[in-house]
Design a protein around this motif. Structure first.
Motif, PDB file in Angstrom:
ATOM      1  N   ILE A   1      -1.269 -34.246 -14.680  1.00 14.80           N
ATOM      2  CA  ILE A   1      -0.353 -33.215 -15.138  1.00 14.80           C
ATOM      3  C   ILE A   1       0.174 -32.513 -13.898  1.00 14.80           C
ATOM      4  CG2 ILE A   1      -0.105 -31.041 -16.401  1.00 14.80           C
ATOM      5  CD1 ILE A   1      -2.229 -32.085 -18.320  1.00 14.80           C
ATOM      6  N   GLN A   2       1.485 -32.371 -13.839  1.00 14.08           N
ATOM      7  CA  GLN A   2       2.125 -31.719 -12.692  1.00 14.08           C
ATOM      8  C   GLN A   2       2.662 -30.355 -13.112  1.00 14.08           C
ATOM      9  OE1 GLN A   2       2.072 -33.110  -9.585  1.00 14.08           O
ATOM     10  NE2 GLN A   2       0.771 -34.591 -10.637  1.00 14.08           N
ATOM     11  N   ILE A   3       2.502 -29.379 -12.237  1.00 13.30           N
ATOM     12  CA  ILE A   3       3.029 -28.030 -12.460  1.00 13.30           C
ATOM     13  C   ILE A   3       4.049 -27.759 -11.372  1.00 13.30           C
ATOM     14  CG2 ILE A   3       2.484 -25.578 -12.647  1.00 13.30           C
ATOM     15  CD1 ILE A   3      -0.427 -26.407 -13.206  1.00 13.30           C
ATOM     16  N   THR A   4       5.281 -27.447 -11.758  1.00 15.24           N
ATOM     17  CA  THR A   4       6.314 -27.145 -10.765  1.00 15.24           C
ATOM     18  C   THR A   4       6.031 -25.761 -10.163  1.00 15.24           C
ATOM     19  OG1 THR A   4       7.808 -26.029 -12.296  1.00 15.24           O
ATOM     20  CG2 THR A   4       8.034 -28.449 -12.080  1.00 15.24           C
ATOM     21  N   PRO A   5       6.622 -25.479  -9.001  1.00 17.01           N
ATOM     22  CA  PRO A   5       6.427 -24.143  -8.411  1.00 17.01           C
ATOM     23  C   PRO A   5       6.820 -23.001  -9.351  1.00 17.01           C
ATOM     24  CG  PRO A   5       7.327 -25.636  -6.774  1.00 17.01           C
ATOM     25  CD  PRO A   5       7.353 -26.367  -8.087  1.00 17.01           C
ATOM     26  N   ALA A   6       7.895 -23.158 -10.114  1.00 13.98           N
ATOM     27  CA  ALA A   6       8.321 -22.097 -11.043  1.00 13.98           C
ATOM     28  C   ALA A   6       7.276 -21.884 -12.142  1.00 13.98           C
ATOM     29  CB  ALA A   6       9.673 -22.445 -11.655  1.00 13.98           C
ATOM     30  N   ALA A   7       6.722 -22.962 -12.685  1.00 11.51           N
ATOM     31  CA  ALA A   7       5.693 -22.853 -13.726  1.00 11.51           C
ATOM     32  C   ALA A   7       4.420 -22.253 -13.141  1.00 11.51           C
ATOM     33  CB  ALA A   7       5.412 -24.218 -14.346  1.00 11.51           C
TER      34      ALA A   7
ATOM     35  N   ALA B   1     -10.399 -17.736 -18.019  1.00 13.72           N
ATOM     36  CA  ALA B   1     -10.906 -18.978 -17.428  1.00 13.72           C
ATOM     37  C   ALA B   1      -9.773 -19.822 -16.858  1.00 13.72           C
ATOM     38  CB  ALA B   1     -11.670 -19.777 -18.483  1.00 13.72           C
ATOM     39  N   GLY B   2      -8.540 -19.557 -17.293  1.00 13.17           N
ATOM     40  CA  GLY B   2      -7.383 -20.322 -16.838  1.00 13.17           C
ATOM     41  C   GLY B   2      -6.280 -20.260 -17.874  1.00 13.17           C
ATOM     42  N   VAL B   3      -5.383 -21.212 -17.801  1.00  9.80           N
ATOM     43  CA  VAL B   3      -4.278 -21.320 -18.748  1.00  9.80           C
ATOM     44  C   VAL B   3      -4.583 -22.469 -19.699  1.00  9.80           C
ATOM     45  CG1 VAL B   3      -1.820 -21.832 -19.016  1.00  9.80           C
ATOM     46  CG2 VAL B   3      -2.601 -20.422 -17.095  1.00  9.80           C
ATOM     47  N   ARG B   4      -4.576 -22.172 -20.999  1.00 13.22           N
ATOM     48  CA  ARG B   4      -4.808 -23.220 -21.984  1.00 13.22           C
ATOM     49  C   ARG B   4      -3.499 -23.975 -22.207  1.00 13.22           C
ATOM     50  NH1 ARG B   4      -8.642 -24.966 -24.727  1.00 13.22           N
ATOM     51  NH2 ARG B   4      -9.950 -23.153 -24.346  1.00 13.22           N
ATOM     52  N   PHE B   5      -3.568 -25.302 -22.073  1.00 15.46           N
ATOM     53  CA  PHE B   5      -2.420 -26.167 -22.294  1.00 15.46           C
ATOM     54  C   PHE B   5      -2.838 -27.271 -23.233  1.00 15.46           C
ATOM     55  CE2 PHE B   5       0.055 -29.972 -20.759  1.00 15.46           C
ATOM     56  CZ  PHE B   5       1.227 -29.628 -21.420  1.00 15.46           C
ATOM     57  N   GLY B   6      -2.028 -27.516 -24.235  1.00 19.98           N
ATOM     58  CA  GLY B   6      -2.339 -28.575 -25.184  1.00 19.98           C
ATOM     59  C   GLY B   6      -1.262 -28.675 -26.232  1.00 19.98           C
TER      60      GLY B   6
ATOM     61  N   LEU C   1      -5.942 -25.342 -15.459  1.00 17.27           N
ATOM     62  CA  LEU C   1      -5.472 -25.689 -16.797  1.00 17.27           C
ATOM     63  C   LEU C   1      -6.677 -26.106 -17.625  1.00 17.27           C
ATOM     64  CD1 LEU C   1      -2.268 -27.840 -16.185  1.00 17.27           C
ATOM     65  CD2 LEU C   1      -2.394 -25.478 -16.950  1.00 17.27           C
ATOM     66  N   VAL C   2      -6.812 -25.512 -18.798  1.00 11.23           N
ATOM     67  CA  VAL C   2      -7.889 -25.828 -19.726  1.00 11.23           C
ATOM     68  C   VAL C   2      -7.263 -26.612 -20.876  1.00 11.23           C
ATOM     69  CG1 VAL C   2      -9.684 -24.867 -21.200  1.00 11.23           C
ATOM     70  CG2 VAL C   2      -9.062 -23.695 -19.067  1.00 11.23           C
ATOM     71  N   ILE C   3      -7.709 -27.853 -21.064  1.00 10.68           N
ATOM     72  CA  ILE C   3      -7.102 -28.759 -22.041  1.00 10.68           C
ATOM     73  C   ILE C   3      -8.191 -29.292 -22.958  1.00 10.68           C
ATOM     74  CG2 ILE C   3      -5.722 -30.854 -22.316  1.00 10.68           C
ATOM     75  CD1 ILE C   3      -4.930 -30.406 -19.300  1.00 10.68           C
TER      76      ILE C   3
ATOM     77  N   GLU D   1       4.940 -33.134 -16.953  1.00 15.89           N
ATOM     78  CA  GLU D   1       5.326 -32.171 -15.929  1.00 15.89           C
ATOM     79  C   GLU D   1       5.663 -30.873 -16.649  1.00 15.89           C
ATOM     80  OE1 GLU D   1       8.263 -32.319 -12.254  1.00 15.89           O
ATOM     81  OE2 GLU D   1       9.347 -31.933 -14.136  1.00 15.89           O
ATOM     82  N   ILE D   2       5.048 -29.774 -16.206  1.00 18.53           N
ATOM     83  CA  ILE D   2       5.309 -28.461 -16.779  1.00 18.53           C
ATOM     84  C   ILE D   2       6.203 -27.699 -15.813  1.00 18.53           C
ATOM     85  CG2 ILE D   2       4.325 -26.319 -17.660  1.00 18.53           C
ATOM     86  CD1 ILE D   2       1.627 -27.851 -17.908  1.00 18.53           C
ATOM     87  N   ASP D   3       7.332 -27.232 -16.324  1.00 16.89           N
ATOM     88  CA  ASP D   3       8.284 -26.449 -15.531  1.00 16.89           C
ATOM     89  C   ASP D   3       8.493 -25.118 -16.254  1.00 16.89           C
ATOM     90  OD1 ASP D   3      10.091 -25.744 -13.555  1.00 16.89           O
ATOM     91  OD2 ASP D   3      11.634 -27.180 -14.179  1.00 16.89           O
ATOM     92  N   PHE D   4       9.162 -24.189 -15.599  1.00 13.30           N
ATOM     93  CA  PHE D   4       9.524 -22.914 -16.210  1.00 13.30           C
ATOM     94  C   PHE D   4      10.974 -22.658 -15.859  1.00 13.30           C
ATOM     95  CE2 PHE D   4       9.800 -18.259 -16.409  1.00 13.30           C
ATOM     96  CZ  PHE D   4       9.302 -18.047 -17.685  1.00 13.30           C
ATOM     97  N   ALA D   5      11.783 -22.404 -16.877  1.00 13.25           N
ATOM     98  CA  ALA D   5      13.217 -22.257 -16.643  1.00 13.25           C
ATOM     99  C   ALA D   5      13.734 -20.968 -17.265  1.00 13.25           C
ATOM    100  CB  ALA D   5      13.964 -23.447 -17.238  1.00 13.25           C
ATOM    101  N   ARG D   6      14.713 -20.391 -16.591  1.00 13.62           N
ATOM    102  CA  ARG D   6      15.426 -19.219 -17.106  1.00 13.62           C
ATOM    103  C   ARG D   6      16.859 -19.642 -17.369  1.00 13.62           C
ATOM    104  NH1 ARG D   6      12.332 -14.703 -16.192  1.00 13.62           N
ATOM    105  NH2 ARG D   6      10.783 -14.915 -14.548  1.00 13.62           N
ATOM    106  N   GLN D   7      17.357 -19.256 -18.538  1.00 11.35           N
ATOM    107  CA  GLN D   7      18.734 -19.550 -18.886  1.00 11.35           C
ATOM    108  C   GLN D   7      19.283 -18.312 -19.584  1.00 11.35           C
ATOM    109  OE1 GLN D   7      19.311 -22.965 -21.405  1.00 11.35           O
ATOM    110  NE2 GLN D   7      21.439 -23.145 -20.808  1.00 11.35           N
ATOM    111  N   GLY D   8      20.140 -17.613 -18.895  1.00 10.94           N
ATOM    112  CA  GLY D   8      20.654 -16.360 -19.432  1.00 10.94           C
ATOM    113  C   GLY D   8      19.516 -15.365 -19.598  1.00 10.94           C
ATOM    114  N   LEU D   9      19.378 -14.810 -20.783  1.00 12.29           N
ATOM    115  CA  LEU D   9      18.311 -13.853 -21.061  1.00 12.29           C
ATOM    116  C   LEU D   9      17.019 -14.523 -21.505  1.00 12.29           C
ATOM    117  CD1 LEU D   9      20.372 -11.137 -22.968  1.00 12.29           C
ATOM    118  CD2 LEU D   9      19.642 -11.110 -20.579  1.00 12.29           C
ATOM    119  N   ASN D  10      17.059 -15.828 -21.700  1.00 11.83           N
ATOM    120  CA  ASN D  10      15.896 -16.564 -22.181  1.00 11.83           C
ATOM    121  C   ASN D  10      15.128 -17.217 -21.040  1.00 11.83           C
ATOM    122  OD1 ASN D  10      16.552 -16.081 -24.936  1.00 11.83           O
ATOM    123  ND2 ASN D  10      18.122 -17.666 -24.785  1.00 11.83           N
ATOM    124  N   SER D  11      13.834 -17.329 -21.233  1.00 14.00           N
ATOM    125  CA  SER D  11      13.002 -18.073 -20.293  1.00 14.00           C
ATOM    126  C   SER D  11      11.890 -18.742 -21.086  1.00 14.00           C
ATOM    127  CB  SER D  11      12.420 -17.151 -19.221  1.00 14.00           C
ATOM    128  OG  SER D  11      11.621 -16.147 -19.806  1.00 14.00           O
ATOM    129  N   ALA D  12      11.481 -19.927 -20.627  1.00 19.04           N
ATOM    130  CA  ALA D  12      10.464 -20.679 -21.356  1.00 19.04           C
ATOM    131  C   ALA D  12       9.902 -21.784 -20.479  1.00 19.04           C
ATOM    132  CB  ALA D  12      11.067 -21.300 -22.613  1.00 19.04           C
TER     133      ALA D  12
END
Length: 108
Positions: A3-9, A24-29, A62-64, A76-87
């Motif tokens: 699993i890859q995490i981008t710098p933004a994520a 303990a961390g970030v739960r991902f699943g 990451l806790v899976i 690959e987990i990324d984090f993006a901002r688009q206008g007022l939204n981010s996810a």
């Protein structure tokens, strides 16, 4: 497991963890939901259960859960901002289809 995490994520996850120093961390699943079958889960992991796997990348744990491992391997987990939204944005090679609203996905 790969699993890859981008710098933004990573930055966003570190912000989450900074407000929960005992975590303990970030739960991902994934969880079963939606019209296509699965949706991603990203949350604070308060603890690590016996059926969890923990991987660390660039200082983020990451806790899976075991049930999600095969479904998210290669993501690959990324984090993006688009206008007022981010996810968080997920690029998962296992996905075979997505619903029209983009909230859920299918894996054969």
């Amino acid at each position: 497991m790969n699993i890859q995490i981008t710098p933004a994520a990573r930055t966003r996850m570190q912000q989450f963890l900074g407000t929960h120093p005992q975590a303990a961390g970030v739960r991902f699943g994934v969880r079963k939901t939606g019209c296509s079958g699965y949706a991603y889960v990203v949350d604070i992991a308060e603890r690590v259960a016996a059926n969890d796997r923990v991987i660390e990348q660039d200082g983020v744990k990451l806790v899976i859960d075991d049930k999600s491992v095969a479904l998210v391997d290669g993501t690959e987990i990324d984090f993006a901002r688009q206008g007022l939204n981010s996810a968080f944005v997920f690029r998962n090679p296992n996905v075979t289809g997505e619903c029209g609203c983009g909230e859920s996905f299918t894996i054969d």
